[in-house]
Design a protein around this motif. Structure first.
Motif, PDB file in Angstrom:
ATOM      1  N   THR A  21       0.833  -1.202   0.000  1.00  0.00           N
ATOM      2  CA  THR A  21       0.000   0.000   0.000  1.00  0.00           C
ATOM      3  C   THR A  21       0.868   1.252   0.000  1.00  0.00           C
ATOM      4  N   VAL A  22       1.882   1.270   0.838  1.00  0.00           N
ATOM      5  CA  VAL A  22       2.774   2.430   0.905  1.00  0.00           C
ATOM      6  C   VAL A  22       3.512   2.614  -0.414  1.00  0.00           C
ATOM      7  N   LYS A  23       3.958   1.524  -1.030  1.00  0.00           N
ATOM      8  CA  LYS A  23       4.637   1.625  -2.327  1.00  0.00           C
ATOM      9  C   LYS A  23       3.700   2.208  -3.380  1.00  0.00           C
ATOM     10  N   LYS A  24       2.461   1.740  -3.392  1.00  0.00           N
ATOM     11  CA  LYS A  24       1.482   2.239  -4.367  1.00  0.00           C
ATOM     12  C   LYS A  24       1.252   3.732  -4.159  1.00  0.00           C
ATOM     13  N   TRP A  25       1.063   4.139  -2.930  1.00  0.00           N
ATOM     14  CA  TRP A  25       0.851   5.546  -2.634  1.00  0.00           C
ATOM     15  C   TRP A  25       2.081   6.373  -2.996  1.00  0.00           C
ATOM     16  N   SER A  30       0.872   9.995  -3.621  1.00  0.00           N
ATOM     17  CA  SER A  30      -0.218  10.278  -2.690  1.00  0.00           C
ATOM     18  C   SER A  30       0.312  10.595  -1.301  1.00  0.00           C
ATOM     19  N   ILE A  31       1.523  10.139  -0.996  1.00  0.00           N
ATOM     20  CA  ILE A  31       2.187  10.503   0.244  1.00  0.00           C
ATOM     21  C   ILE A  31       3.440  11.290  -0.126  1.00  0.00           C
ATOM     22  N   PRO A  32       3.935  12.112   0.794  1.00  0.00           N
ATOM     23  CA  PRO A  32       5.103  12.943   0.477  1.00  0.00           C
ATOM     24  C   PRO A  32       6.395  12.123   0.436  1.00  0.00           C
TER      25      PRO A  32
END
Length: 94
Positions: A21-25, A30-32
């Motif tokens: 999920t973090v990789k996708k974002w 979507s994340i800084p």
């Protein structure tokens, strides 16, 4: 966690999310994140301070959206080509 700059793995742990999920974002920005180097395989890092500010922004949004009637909330969905910041901006302007 006392580090100023986090790997994606550390970011996932910090947010209690899966690494995928973090990789996708991260790749959707979507994340800084900041990219160290050039090319597709350049490592991505996250400044903890920027992440905390991002979380605070989302928390404020969630408090605001809780006051919107449920019928209106259903119409306010993230569109396919929209990132989270664009979504939040659109919601505020409506």
């Amino acid at each position: 966690m006392n580090k100023e700059i986090l790997t994606l793995e550390e970011t996932a742990e910090y947010l209690s999310l899966s690494l995928s999920t973090v990789k996708k974002w991260a790749w959707k920005r979507s994340i800084p994140v900041c990219k160290l180097g050039e090319g597709r395989k350049a490592p991505l890092r996250v400044r903890k301070k920027a992440l905390d500010e991002w979380l605070e922004k989302r928390t404020q949004y969630n408090l605001e959206i809780d006051s919107i009637p449920e019928k209106t909330k259903k119409a306010k969905k993230l569109t396919k080509n929209e990132d989270l910041d664009e979504f939040f901006e659109r919601i505020k302007n409506n």
